[in-house]
Scaffold this active site. Structure first.
Site, short mmCIF file in Angstrom:
data_model
loop_
_atom_site.label_atom_id
_atom_site.label_comp_id
_atom_site.label_asym_id
_atom_site.label_seq_id
_atom_site.Cartn_x
_atom_site.Cartn_y
_atom_site.Cartn_z
N PHE A 216 -39.56 -21.51 26.90
CA PHE A 216 -39.99 -20.18 27.35
C PHE A 216 -40.88 -19.51 26.30
O PHE A 216 -41.91 -18.92 26.62
CB PHE A 216 -38.74 -19.31 27.63
CG PHE A 216 -37.89 -19.86 28.73
CD1 PHE A 216 -36.74 -20.61 28.46
CD2 PHE A 216 -38.25 -19.65 30.06
CE1 PHE A 216 -35.96 -21.13 29.49
CE2 PHE A 216 -37.47 -20.17 31.09
CZ PHE A 216 -36.34 -20.92 30.80
N CYS B 75 -24.80 -16.62 57.31
CA CYS B 75 -24.18 -15.29 57.49
C CYS B 75 -25.24 -14.20 57.52
O CYS B 75 -24.95 -13.04 57.75
CB CYS B 75 -23.19 -15.03 56.34
SG CYS B 75 -23.98 -14.46 54.82
N SER C 11 -34.58 -19.92 20.48
CA SER C 11 -35.21 -18.85 19.67
C SER C 11 -34.17 -17.80 19.29
O SER C 11 -34.45 -16.91 18.48
CB SER C 11 -36.35 -18.20 20.46
OG SER C 11 -35.83 -17.60 21.65
N ASN D 63 -34.17 -26.11 14.80
CA ASN D 63 -35.18 -25.45 15.62
C ASN D 63 -36.55 -25.61 14.96
O ASN D 63 -36.64 -25.54 13.74
CB ASN D 63 -34.85 -23.96 15.80
CG ASN D 63 -35.48 -23.41 17.07
OD1 ASN D 63 -35.19 -23.87 18.16
ND2 ASN D 63 -36.37 -22.44 16.90
N HIS E 36 -26.04 -19.55 31.60
CA HIS E 36 -27.04 -18.92 32.48
C HIS E 36 -27.08 -19.55 33.85
O HIS E 36 -28.04 -19.37 34.59
CB HIS E 36 -28.43 -18.98 31.82
CG HIS E 36 -28.51 -18.11 30.59
ND1 HIS E 36 -29.52 -18.21 29.66
CD2 HIS E 36 -27.68 -17.15 30.12
CE1 HIS E 36 -29.31 -17.33 28.68
NE2 HIS E 36 -28.20 -16.69 28.93
N CYS F 281 -25.26 -17.31 48.03
CA CYS F 281 -25.59 -16.29 49.04
C CYS F 281 -25.12 -14.92 48.55
O CYS F 281 -23.95 -14.76 48.16
CB CYS F 281 -24.89 -16.62 50.37
SG CYS F 281 -25.03 -15.27 51.57
N CYS G 95 -28.79 -17.38 54.32
CA CYS G 95 -27.55 -18.11 54.65
C CYS G 95 -27.26 -17.92 56.14
O CYS G 95 -27.80 -17.00 56.78
CB CYS G 95 -26.43 -17.51 53.79
SG CYS G 95 -24.77 -18.02 54.19
N ALA H 18 -33.72 -24.05 25.38
CA ALA H 18 -34.78 -24.83 26.03
C ALA H 18 -35.37 -25.91 25.13
O ALA H 18 -35.88 -26.92 25.60
CB ALA H 18 -35.87 -23.88 26.50
N1 APR Z 1 -36.77 -29.47 18.74
C1 APR Z 1 -36.35 -28.33 18.17
N2 APR Z 1 -36.74 -27.09 18.58
C2 APR Z 1 -37.61 -27.05 19.61
C3 APR Z 1 -38.11 -28.21 20.26
C4 APR Z 1 -37.65 -29.46 19.78
N3 APR Z 1 -38.06 -30.62 20.33
N4 APR Z 1 -38.97 -27.81 21.25
C5 APR Z 1 -39.00 -26.45 21.22
N5 APR Z 1 -38.19 -26.00 20.24
C6 APR Z 1 -37.87 -24.61 19.90
C7 APR Z 1 -39.01 -23.63 20.06
O1 APR Z 1 -39.74 -23.54 18.85
C8 APR Z 1 -38.26 -22.32 20.36
O2 APR Z 1 -37.99 -21.58 19.17
O3 APR Z 1 -36.90 -24.20 20.84
C9 APR Z 1 -36.94 -22.78 20.97
C10 APR Z 1 -36.80 -22.42 22.43
O4 APR Z 1 -36.74 -21.02 22.53
P1 APR Z 1 -36.93 -20.32 23.96
O5 APR Z 1 -38.12 -20.91 24.63
O6 APR Z 1 -36.87 -18.85 23.73
O7 APR Z 1 -35.68 -20.79 24.80
P2 APR Z 1 -34.19 -20.21 24.76
O8 APR Z 1 -33.82 -19.77 23.39
O9 APR Z 1 -33.34 -21.23 25.39
O10 APR Z 1 -34.29 -18.93 25.73
C11 APR Z 1 -33.08 -18.27 26.04
O11 APR Z 1 -34.28 -16.89 27.66
O12 APR Z 1 -35.88 -16.86 29.32
C12 APR Z 1 -34.52 -16.83 29.09
O13 APR Z 1 -32.80 -17.54 30.48
C13 APR Z 1 -33.85 -18.03 29.71
O14 APR Z 1 -32.05 -19.40 28.84
C14 APR Z 1 -33.31 -18.80 28.52
C15 APR Z 1 -33.15 -17.74 27.45
#
Ligand code: APR
Length: 249
Positions: free
Chosen positions: A35, A156, A195, A218, A121, A129, A154, A24
Protein backbone atom coordinates in the site's frame (compact mmCIF):
# COMPACT_ATOMS: atom_id res chain seq x y z
CA UNK A 1 23.51 -9.50 9.52
CA UNK A 2 24.76 -13.02 10.33
CA UNK A 3 25.58 -12.24 13.94
CA UNK A 4 22.22 -10.52 14.46
CA UNK A 5 20.45 -13.49 12.82
CA UNK A 6 22.23 -15.86 15.20
CA UNK A 7 21.14 -13.77 18.17
CA UNK A 8 17.52 -13.62 16.99
CA UNK A 9 17.57 -17.37 16.34
CA UNK A 10 18.86 -17.87 19.90
CA UNK A 11 16.08 -15.71 21.29
CA UNK A 12 13.47 -17.68 19.31
CA UNK A 13 14.93 -21.01 20.46
CA UNK A 14 14.72 -19.86 24.09
CA UNK A 15 11.28 -18.22 23.79
CA UNK A 16 8.18 -19.64 25.47
CA UNK A 17 5.96 -17.49 23.24
CA UNK A 18 6.95 -16.11 19.83
CA UNK A 19 4.64 -14.25 17.44
CA UNK A 20 5.04 -13.03 13.85
CA UNK A 21 3.12 -9.88 12.88
CA UNK A 22 2.93 -9.29 9.14
CA UNK A 23 1.91 -6.66 6.64
CA UNK A 24 1.75 -6.26 2.87
CA UNK A 25 5.55 -6.50 2.57
CA UNK A 26 5.48 -10.28 3.06
CA UNK A 27 3.27 -10.67 -0.01
CA UNK A 28 5.04 -8.37 -2.50
CA UNK A 29 7.28 -11.25 -3.62
CA UNK A 30 4.05 -13.09 -4.55
CA UNK A 31 3.14 -10.22 -6.88
CA UNK A 32 0.72 -8.48 -4.51
CA UNK A 33 1.58 -4.74 -4.38
CA UNK A 34 2.04 -3.06 -1.01
CA UNK A 35 0.00 0.00 0.00
CA UNK A 36 2.69 2.49 1.08
CA UNK A 37 5.97 0.91 0.05
CA UNK A 38 7.78 1.74 -3.20
CA UNK A 39 5.11 1.42 -5.96
CA UNK A 40 2.51 1.00 -3.22
CA UNK A 41 -1.03 1.27 -4.56
CA UNK A 42 -2.03 4.12 -2.22
CA UNK A 43 0.94 6.00 -3.73
CA UNK A 44 0.26 5.16 -7.37
CA UNK A 45 -3.25 4.16 -8.43
CA UNK A 46 -5.86 4.38 -5.69
CA UNK A 47 -7.07 6.79 -3.00
CA UNK A 48 -7.68 5.08 0.38
CA UNK A 49 -10.52 7.53 1.05
CA UNK A 50 -12.54 5.79 -1.68
CA UNK A 51 -12.51 2.64 0.48
CA UNK A 52 -13.73 4.05 3.78
CA UNK A 53 -16.81 2.47 5.37
CA UNK A 54 -18.62 5.86 5.06
CA UNK A 55 -18.17 5.75 1.28
CA UNK A 56 -19.47 2.15 1.20
CA UNK A 57 -22.59 3.18 3.13
CA UNK A 58 -23.23 6.36 1.09
CA UNK A 59 -22.46 4.90 -2.34
CA UNK A 60 -22.29 1.08 -2.34
CA UNK A 61 -22.42 0.88 -6.16
CA UNK A 62 -19.48 3.27 -6.65
CA UNK A 63 -17.63 1.56 -3.79
CA UNK A 64 -18.00 -1.87 -5.43
CA UNK A 65 -16.96 -0.55 -8.83
CA UNK A 66 -13.73 0.84 -7.30
CA UNK A 67 -13.25 -2.17 -5.04
CA UNK A 68 -13.31 -4.51 -8.06
CA UNK A 69 -10.65 -2.38 -9.78
CA UNK A 70 -8.56 -2.45 -6.59
CA UNK A 71 -8.92 -6.23 -6.31
CA UNK A 72 -7.85 -6.73 -9.92
CA UNK A 73 -4.86 -4.41 -9.43
CA UNK A 74 -3.77 -6.29 -6.29
CA UNK A 75 -4.48 -9.79 -7.60
CA UNK A 76 -3.99 -9.70 -11.39
CA UNK A 77 -3.89 -13.49 -11.42
CA UNK A 78 -3.47 -16.48 -9.13
CA UNK A 79 -1.05 -15.64 -6.30
CA UNK A 80 1.04 -18.20 -4.43
CA UNK A 81 2.80 -18.05 -1.06
CA UNK A 82 6.48 -17.03 -1.25
CA UNK A 83 9.61 -17.97 0.73
CA UNK A 84 8.68 -15.54 3.54
CA UNK A 85 5.27 -17.19 4.10
CA UNK A 86 6.86 -20.65 3.87
CA UNK A 87 9.58 -19.80 6.40
CA UNK A 88 6.98 -18.63 8.93
CA UNK A 89 4.99 -21.85 8.41
CA UNK A 90 8.21 -23.85 9.03
CA UNK A 91 8.98 -21.88 12.18
CA UNK A 92 5.51 -22.74 13.52
CA UNK A 93 5.78 -26.37 12.44
CA UNK A 94 9.15 -26.70 14.23
CA UNK A 95 7.76 -25.20 17.43
CA UNK A 96 9.49 -21.80 17.22
CA UNK A 97 6.39 -19.70 16.47
CA UNK A 98 3.00 -19.74 18.20
CA UNK A 99 0.97 -17.65 15.77
CA UNK A 100 0.98 -15.29 12.82
CA UNK A 101 -1.01 -12.09 13.35
CA UNK A 102 -1.53 -10.59 9.91
CA UNK A 103 -2.94 -7.34 8.53
CA UNK A 104 -3.10 -9.01 5.11
CA UNK A 105 -6.35 -10.28 3.65
CA UNK A 106 -4.80 -12.45 0.92
CA UNK A 107 -4.90 -15.80 2.76
CA UNK A 108 -1.29 -16.59 1.80
CA UNK A 109 -0.11 -17.54 5.32
CA UNK A 110 -2.72 -20.32 5.56
CA UNK A 111 -1.95 -21.33 1.97
CA UNK A 112 1.73 -21.71 3.00
CA UNK A 113 0.73 -24.02 5.86
CA UNK A 114 0.61 -21.68 8.86
CA UNK A 115 -2.05 -23.10 11.17
CA UNK A 116 -2.66 -20.38 13.76
CA UNK A 117 -3.31 -17.22 11.72
CA UNK A 118 -5.16 -14.23 13.14
CA UNK A 119 -6.57 -12.07 10.32
CA UNK A 120 -6.85 -8.64 11.94
CA UNK A 121 -8.29 -7.02 8.81
CA UNK A 122 -10.48 -9.90 7.61
CA UNK A 123 -10.29 -11.83 4.36
CA UNK A 124 -10.61 -11.01 0.64
CA UNK A 125 -11.94 -14.52 0.12
CA UNK A 126 -15.31 -13.72 1.68
CA UNK A 127 -18.13 -11.19 1.55
CA UNK A 128 -20.61 -10.53 4.35
CA UNK A 129 -24.24 -9.43 4.02
CA UNK A 130 -24.92 -6.17 5.86
CA UNK A 131 -28.55 -7.29 6.30
CA UNK A 132 -28.49 -10.85 7.66
CA UNK A 133 -24.75 -11.26 8.35
CA UNK A 134 -24.37 -14.34 6.15
CA UNK A 135 -20.89 -14.91 4.67
CA UNK A 136 -20.26 -16.18 1.15
CA UNK A 137 -17.27 -16.86 -1.12
CA UNK A 138 -16.25 -13.53 -2.65
CA UNK A 139 -15.31 -14.61 -6.18
CA UNK A 140 -18.87 -15.42 -7.42
CA UNK A 141 -20.01 -12.07 -6.01
CA UNK A 142 -17.14 -10.26 -7.76
CA UNK A 143 -18.26 -12.01 -10.97
CA UNK A 144 -21.79 -10.65 -10.47
CA UNK A 145 -20.31 -7.15 -10.00
CA UNK A 146 -18.31 -7.61 -13.25
CA UNK A 147 -21.64 -8.52 -14.89
CA UNK A 148 -23.14 -5.25 -13.68
CA UNK A 149 -24.91 -6.12 -10.41
CA UNK A 150 -24.23 -2.91 -8.47
CA UNK A 151 -24.39 -3.22 -5.55
CA UNK A 152 -24.41 -7.05 -5.18
CA UNK A 153 -27.20 -8.14 -2.88
CA UNK A 154 -27.92 -11.14 -0.69
CA UNK A 155 -31.12 -13.15 -1.08
CA UNK A 156 -32.41 -11.29 1.98
CA UNK A 157 -32.05 -8.01 0.04
CA UNK A 158 -29.08 -6.82 2.12
CA UNK A 159 -26.02 -5.35 0.39
CA UNK A 160 -22.84 -7.49 0.41
CA UNK A 161 -19.63 -5.94 1.76
CA UNK A 162 -16.13 -7.41 1.31
CA UNK A 163 -15.37 -9.24 4.61
CA UNK A 164 -12.40 -6.95 5.26
CA UNK A 165 -12.04 -4.14 7.80
CA UNK A 166 -12.59 -0.88 5.94
CA UNK A 167 -11.03 2.38 7.12
CA UNK A 168 -13.33 3.71 9.84
CA UNK A 169 -14.54 0.24 10.84
CA UNK A 170 -13.78 -1.55 14.11
CA UNK A 171 -11.51 -4.60 13.97
CA UNK A 172 -13.09 -7.97 14.86
CA UNK A 173 -13.15 -7.71 18.65
CA UNK A 174 -12.20 -11.27 19.53
CA UNK A 175 -9.31 -11.39 17.08
CA UNK A 176 -7.90 -8.07 18.31
CA UNK A 177 -8.18 -9.14 21.97
CA UNK A 178 -6.33 -12.40 21.23
CA UNK A 179 -3.67 -10.56 19.22
CA UNK A 180 -3.14 -8.11 22.10
CA UNK A 181 -2.78 -10.98 24.56
CA UNK A 182 -0.26 -12.73 22.30
CA UNK A 183 1.75 -9.52 21.87
CA UNK A 184 1.79 -8.86 25.62
CA UNK A 185 2.79 -12.47 26.36
CA UNK A 186 5.41 -12.73 23.60
CA UNK A 187 9.08 -13.20 24.46
CA UNK A 188 9.92 -12.54 20.77
CA UNK A 189 7.76 -10.48 18.37
CA UNK A 190 8.75 -10.48 14.69
CA UNK A 191 7.15 -7.53 12.84
CA UNK A 192 7.63 -8.21 9.15
CA UNK A 193 6.75 -6.21 6.03
CA UNK A 194 4.64 -3.50 7.62
CA UNK A 195 4.98 0.29 7.67
CA UNK A 196 3.44 0.09 11.19
CA UNK A 197 1.31 3.17 10.46
CA UNK A 198 -2.27 1.86 10.79
CA UNK A 199 -3.89 1.58 14.24
CA UNK A 200 -4.81 -0.35 16.24
CA UNK A 201 -2.65 -3.01 14.51
CA UNK A 202 0.46 -0.85 14.83
CA UNK A 203 0.02 -0.78 18.63
CA UNK A 204 0.88 -4.50 18.83
CA UNK A 205 4.67 -4.19 18.26
CA UNK A 206 4.76 -1.40 20.86
CA UNK A 207 2.88 -3.63 23.31
CA UNK A 208 5.30 -6.50 22.63
CA UNK A 209 8.38 -4.27 23.02
CA UNK A 210 7.36 -3.35 26.58
CA UNK A 211 9.01 -6.46 27.98
CA UNK A 212 9.82 -8.73 25.05
CA UNK A 213 12.31 -8.76 22.18
CA UNK A 214 11.04 -6.78 19.20
CA UNK A 215 12.52 -7.75 15.82
CA UNK A 216 11.72 -5.65 12.72
CA UNK A 217 12.15 -6.93 9.17
CA UNK A 218 11.23 -4.18 6.72
CA UNK A 219 12.76 -2.53 3.65
CA UNK A 220 12.04 0.91 5.07
CA UNK A 221 12.28 2.58 8.49
CA UNK A 222 9.14 2.36 10.63
CA UNK A 223 7.81 4.35 13.63
CA UNK A 224 8.93 1.43 15.81
CA UNK A 225 12.52 1.42 14.52
CA UNK A 226 13.76 3.33 17.55
CA UNK A 227 12.40 0.78 20.03
CA UNK A 228 13.33 -2.43 18.17
CA UNK A 229 15.92 -4.73 19.72
CA UNK A 230 16.87 -5.91 16.22
CA UNK A 231 16.13 -4.28 12.87
CA UNK A 232 16.79 -5.95 9.51
CA UNK A 233 16.35 -3.30 6.79
CA UNK A 234 16.17 -6.12 4.27
CA UNK A 235 13.89 -8.33 2.19
CA UNK A 236 11.62 -10.66 4.17
CA UNK A 237 12.15 -13.39 1.57
CA UNK A 238 15.85 -13.40 2.51
CA UNK A 239 15.75 -12.80 6.26
CA UNK A 240 13.00 -15.26 7.24
CA UNK A 241 14.41 -18.30 5.37
CA UNK A 242 17.87 -17.46 6.79
CA UNK A 243 16.36 -17.32 10.30
CA UNK A 244 14.61 -20.65 9.74
CA UNK A 245 17.88 -22.21 8.47
CA UNK A 246 19.78 -20.83 11.50
CA UNK A 247 17.28 -22.52 13.83
CA UNK A 248 17.60 -25.83 12.01
CA UNK A 249 21.32 -25.64 12.71
N1 APR B 1 10.54 -7.33 2.46
C1 APR B 1 10.47 -6.49 3.52
N2 APR B 1 9.70 -5.36 3.53
C2 APR B 1 9.00 -5.11 2.40
C3 APR B 1 9.03 -5.93 1.25
C4 APR B 1 9.85 -7.09 1.32
N3 APR B 1 9.94 -7.94 0.28
N4 APR B 1 8.22 -5.37 0.30
C5 APR B 1 7.70 -4.25 0.84
N5 APR B 1 8.17 -4.08 2.09
C6 APR B 1 7.81 -3.04 3.07
C7 APR B 1 7.56 -1.67 2.48
O1 APR B 1 8.77 -0.93 2.44
C8 APR B 1 6.57 -1.07 3.49
O2 APR B 1 7.24 -0.34 4.52
O3 APR B 1 6.57 -3.44 3.62
C9 APR B 1 5.89 -2.29 4.11
C10 APR B 1 4.43 -2.40 3.75
O4 APR B 1 3.75 -1.32 4.33
P1 APR B 1 2.26 -0.97 3.85
O5 APR B 1 2.22 -0.97 2.37
O6 APR B 1 1.84 0.25 4.60
O7 APR B 1 1.40 -2.20 4.32
P2 APR B 1 0.82 -2.52 5.78
O8 APR B 1 1.75 -2.04 6.83
O9 APR B 1 0.47 -3.95 5.78
O10 APR B 1 -0.53 -1.64 5.80
C11 APR B 1 -1.38 -1.81 6.92
O11 APR B 1 -3.06 -0.43 5.83
O12 APR B 1 -4.12 0.08 3.84
C12 APR B 1 -4.27 -0.57 5.05
O13 APR B 1 -5.65 -2.38 5.56
C13 APR B 1 -4.50 -2.04 4.84
O14 APR B 1 -3.63 -3.92 6.10
C14 APR B 1 -3.28 -2.69 5.46
C15 APR B 1 -2.82 -1.66 6.48
Amino acid sequence: MDDELRRVAGALAAADTAVAFTGAGVSTASGVPSFRGEDGIWRTEFDPDDFRVGRFEADPSGFWRDRLRLHEAMFPGEVEPNAAHEALARLEDEGHLDAVVTQNTDGLHAAAGSERVLELHGSNARVVCRGCGSREDAEPIRERVRDGELPPRCECGGVYKPDVVLFGEMLPEGVLAEARRLAADSDVFLAVGSSLTVEPAASLPRLAAADGTLVLVNLEETPCSDRADFEFRADATEVLPALSAELRG
